[in-house]
Design a protein around this motif. Structure first.
Motif, mmCIF file in Angstrom:
data_model
loop_
_atom_site.group_PDB
_atom_site.id
_atom_site.type_symbol
_atom_site.label_atom_id
_atom_site.label_comp_id
_atom_site.label_asym_id
_atom_site.label_seq_id
_atom_site.Cartn_x
_atom_site.Cartn_y
_atom_site.Cartn_z
ATOM 1 N N PHE A 21 0.629 -1.189 0.293
ATOM 2 C CA PHE A 21 -0.003 0.081 0.156
ATOM 3 C C PHE A 21 0.689 1.242 -0.039
ATOM 4 C CE2 PHE A 21 0.707 -1.534 4.277
ATOM 5 C CZ PHE A 21 1.299 -1.234 4.898
ATOM 6 N N SER A 74 2.831 4.807 0.210
ATOM 7 C CA SER A 74 1.840 5.530 -0.434
ATOM 8 C C SER A 74 2.978 6.356 -1.965
ATOM 9 C CB SER A 74 1.656 7.080 0.382
ATOM 10 O OG SER A 74 3.294 6.585 1.663
ATOM 11 N N GLY A 92 10.606 6.435 2.219
ATOM 12 C CA GLY A 92 11.931 5.705 2.514
ATOM 13 C C GLY A 92 11.418 5.121 3.973
ATOM 14 N N GLU A 93 12.678 4.573 4.334
ATOM 15 C CA GLU A 93 13.159 3.966 5.539
ATOM 16 C C GLU A 93 13.942 4.693 6.505
ATOM 17 O OE1 GLU A 93 11.502 2.354 7.884
ATOM 18 O OE2 GLU A 93 13.559 2.381 9.031
ATOM 19 N N GLN A 108 10.178 7.805 12.338
ATOM 20 C CA GLN A 108 9.050 6.261 11.930
ATOM 21 C C GLN A 108 10.044 6.053 10.673
ATOM 22 O OE1 GLN A 108 5.229 7.078 11.363
ATOM 23 N NE2 GLN A 108 5.744 5.367 11.354
ATOM 24 N N SER A 148 6.304 1.164 12.302
ATOM 25 C CA SER A 148 5.088 -0.109 11.375
ATOM 26 C C SER A 148 5.312 -1.008 10.819
ATOM 27 C CB SER A 148 5.770 1.045 9.991
ATOM 28 O OG SER A 148 5.705 1.892 9.810
ATOM 29 N N HIS A 193 2.383 -3.469 10.536
ATOM 30 C CA HIS A 193 0.904 -3.436 9.840
ATOM 31 C C HIS A 193 -0.194 -4.824 10.534
ATOM 32 C CE1 HIS A 193 2.051 -0.516 8.131
ATOM 33 N NE2 HIS A 193 3.594 -1.334 8.225
ATOM 34 N N VAL A 230 -1.148 0.667 9.589
ATOM 35 C CA VAL A 230 -2.081 1.126 8.643
ATOM 36 C C VAL A 230 -2.971 0.100 7.918
ATOM 37 C CG1 VAL A 230 -2.388 1.848 6.054
ATOM 38 C CG2 VAL A 230 -0.201 1.983 7.192
ATOM 39 N N GLN A 241 -3.240 4.187 11.332
ATOM 40 C CA GLN A 241 -3.027 4.692 9.934
ATOM 41 C C GLN A 241 -4.634 4.654 9.284
ATOM 42 O OE1 GLN A 241 0.420 6.256 9.238
ATOM 43 N NE2 GLN A 241 1.042 4.410 9.677
ATOM 44 N N ASN A 242 -4.818 5.440 8.351
ATOM 45 C CA ASN A 242 -6.231 4.725 7.849
ATOM 46 C C ASN A 242 -5.416 5.013 7.030
ATOM 47 O OD1 ASN A 242 -8.412 4.070 7.014
ATOM 48 N ND2 ASN A 242 -9.546 6.774 6.241
ATOM 49 N N VAL A 244 -4.225 5.036 3.310
ATOM 50 C CA VAL A 244 -5.019 6.304 1.894
ATOM 51 C C VAL A 244 -4.380 6.121 1.012
ATOM 52 C CG1 VAL A 244 -5.119 8.722 1.121
ATOM 53 C CG2 VAL A 244 -5.474 7.741 3.748
HETATM 54 C C1 SAM Z 1 6.360 6.777 3.633
HETATM 55 S S1 SAM Z 1 6.728 5.648 5.605
HETATM 56 C C2 SAM Z 1 8.379 6.160 5.765
HETATM 57 C C3 SAM Z 1 8.768 5.430 6.942
HETATM 58 C C4 SAM Z 1 9.139 4.068 7.004
HETATM 59 N N1 SAM Z 1 9.152 3.409 5.998
HETATM 60 C C5 SAM Z 1 7.738 3.427 7.838
HETATM 61 O O1 SAM Z 1 7.004 2.911 6.498
HETATM 62 O O2 SAM Z 1 7.659 3.710 9.018
HETATM 63 C C6 SAM Z 1 5.961 6.676 6.193
HETATM 64 C C7 SAM Z 1 4.146 5.970 6.892
HETATM 65 O O3 SAM Z 1 3.252 5.795 6.099
HETATM 66 C C8 SAM Z 1 1.921 4.470 5.727
HETATM 67 N N2 SAM Z 1 1.880 4.483 5.103
HETATM 68 C C9 SAM Z 1 2.378 4.352 4.031
HETATM 69 N N3 SAM Z 1 1.742 3.783 2.816
HETATM 70 C C10 SAM Z 1 0.439 4.701 3.471
HETATM 71 C C11 SAM Z 1 -1.117 4.830 2.842
HETATM 72 N N4 SAM Z 1 -1.291 4.256 1.750
HETATM 73 N N5 SAM Z 1 -1.847 4.760 3.646
HETATM 74 C C12 SAM Z 1 -1.338 5.134 4.899
HETATM 75 N N6 SAM Z 1 -0.062 5.016 5.278
HETATM 76 C C13 SAM Z 1 0.402 4.618 4.645
HETATM 77 C C14 SAM Z 1 3.766 3.863 6.577
HETATM 78 O O4 SAM Z 1 3.537 2.535 7.142
HETATM 79 C C15 SAM Z 1 4.240 4.551 7.346
HETATM 80 O O5 SAM Z 1 3.686 4.520 8.536
#
Ligand code: SAM
Ligand code: SF4
Length: 417
Positions: free
Chosen positions: A130, A132, A176-177, A203, A228, A230, A270, A302-303, A305
């Motif tokens: 998923f 983002s 990214g991470e 994060q 994170s 899930h 998420v 987190q919802n 999206v």
């Molecule tokens: C893009 S990640 C970057 C940090 C790290 N890689 C991580 O996953 O924690 C930032 C946060 O956005 C959440 N995230 C990623 N895609 C998402 C989505 N489509 N909708 C909601 N939250 C999302 C991730 O789970 C994470 O908690």
């Protein structure tokens, strides 16, 4: 004679010598290329191979040793790749004069509060279904990665922090991470030394944590990790993280290790309805069990999206109104509060924005300085800010005119005119 470089070790891969630098980056040097360089300079052809992580050369000539070390270090930038994404890495340092404000891929982001986002690198070690930002080794859109030099990043941070004032939260996140950032411990240390920083948070997906790194981060002064995770079902977690060898158990152990080391944990799943919403109570139980949420909330559901440039596993997702109702019901049912999170829970408040340098609709002359991360994107600079130029086929070095189409939160996007 053995050749050693700081924070590095060597491997032999096919016909190349691979330098692994700070565990997250590597650079391949063709053996033939190295030998040619030595032959040219010293009129000898030494034998090169790798033994126990060292580069071994069959010579006692110290000048050759120094030359090889220098050759590798000075060509590192050309060959640098991410060990996790396998993409080319652009290493951003002071000499390149790349501003660290204006772009959401790397650098600093000020959203008008006392929290500053810090992005040292792009790239991820997993590919959540998923995601983002469509990150990780299986990304279909990201073409390259960036790593910002630690001293340069801290220099910009110090300037921003001087403007923003006391009581800041320095938040390490990214497209990214953050744990892929090769200087993550030094970054935390450097931020801790800034008198305006009160809280340092990160994060992370937690996969790259180990006991030693947790200790180092705690000692450096990390206050909280938004972790994170899930799913608490190992198979479902693998599916969601897009990684068949994702080791859920390791991440759960690391969550506990963080808490034990004095770093607070906020679990941040998420929620994709129909896939993992039924695990909410198990998450809450786990958070309670490990003692998450000592200074801040223990859970930050987190919802899901669907983002324009992200990955989309499902067409079904909840409106935020429905999501908050779901959270409130969960608060009632489990007694775990707060689940509906507000900025105050994190000591966040509004702060004066760093003034915008451009306004929407303005046409600006921009110098193209870097390739972008996705097709048709380049990065340009004007007035000491970065601008993401979209829908362009301009080349690095060109000066072009762009119309600014986005300025929100000091992130600038422009299109060529
Ligand atoms: C893009 S990640 C970057 C940090 C790290 N890689 C991580 O996953 O924690 C930032 C946060 O956005 C959440 N995230 C990623 N895609 C998402 C989505 N489509 N909708 C909601 N939250 C999302 C991730 O789970 C994470 O908690
Ligand atoms: S959500 Fe985070 S961990 Fe997952 S792929 Fe995206 S950046 Fe990586």
């Amino acid at each position: 004679m053995r050749i050693e470089l700081p924070n590095s070790y060597f491997e032999e891969v096919d016909n190349s010598i691979r330098l692994i630098w700070r565990n997250t980056l590597h650079a391949d040097f063709e053996k033939a290329l190295l030998e040619k360089a030595i032959r040219r300079k010293f009129k000898v052809k030494p034998e090169i191979h790798v033994e126990d992580g060292y580069l071994v050369v069959n010579t006692e000539n110290e000048d050759i040793e120094k030359f090889i070390a220098f050759f590798i270090q000075s060509h590192l930038g050309e060959f640098l790749k991410s060990r996790y994404t396998r993409r080319k890495v652009v290493y951003i340092h002071e000499g390149m004069e790349v501003p660290l404000l204006g772009y959401n891929g790397f650098g600093l982001i000020d959203r008008g509060t006392n929290l500053i986002q810090i992005r040292g690198s792009t790239g991820c070690n997993v590919s959540c279904i998923f995601c983002s930002v469509d990150e990780g080794p299986y990304s279909r859109t990201r073409l390259l990665d960036y790593v910002v030099d630690i001293d340069y990043l801290l220099k910009w941070f110090d300037e921003v922090a001087r403007f923003k004032g006391k009581g800041l939260e320095a938040h390490l996140d990214g497209q990214g991470e953050p744990l892929l950032y090769p200087f993550i411990v030094e970054l935390v240390q450097g931020l801790r030394e800034n008198p305006n920083v009160s809280v340092i948070s990160m994060q992370s997906n937690g996969i790259l944590l180990n006991d030693k790194l947790v200790e180092e981060l705690a000692e450096a002064g990390l206050d909280r990790v938004n972790l994170s995770i899930h799913s608490l079902d190992p198979e479902k977690a693998k599916m969601l993280m897009g990684m068949k060898d994702y080791d859920l158990n390791h991440v759960l152990e690391m969550a506990e290790a963080l808490v034990n080391a004095g770093i607070d944990v906020l679990l941040a799943p998420v929620i994709i309805f129909g896939i993992n919403d039924n695990e909410a109570e198990t998450f809450i139980e786990f958070a309670r069990k490990i003692g998450a949420g000592k200074r801040w909330p223990a859970l930050g559901f987190q919802n899901y999206v669907p983002y324009k440039f992200g990955r989309h596993p499902t067409v079904k997702f909840l409106s935020f109104k429905e999501f908050y109702t779901w959270l409130r019901n969960l608060e009632e049912k489990t007694g775990m509060r707060p689940l509906v999170l507000r900025p105050e829970h994190f000591g966040m408040h509004r702060r004066r924005f760093i003034p915008l340098q451009f306004h929407i609709g303005e046409v600006v002359k921009v110098k193209v300085i870097l390739p972008g991360r996705i097709k048709g994107e380049m990065l340009g600079t004007a007035r000491n800010r970065l601008i993401e130029i979209i829908n362009t086929n301009a080349k690095v070095g060109e000066e072009i005119k762009v119309k600014i189409v986005r300025t929100r939160h000091g992130i600038y996007v422009g299109t060529p005119v």
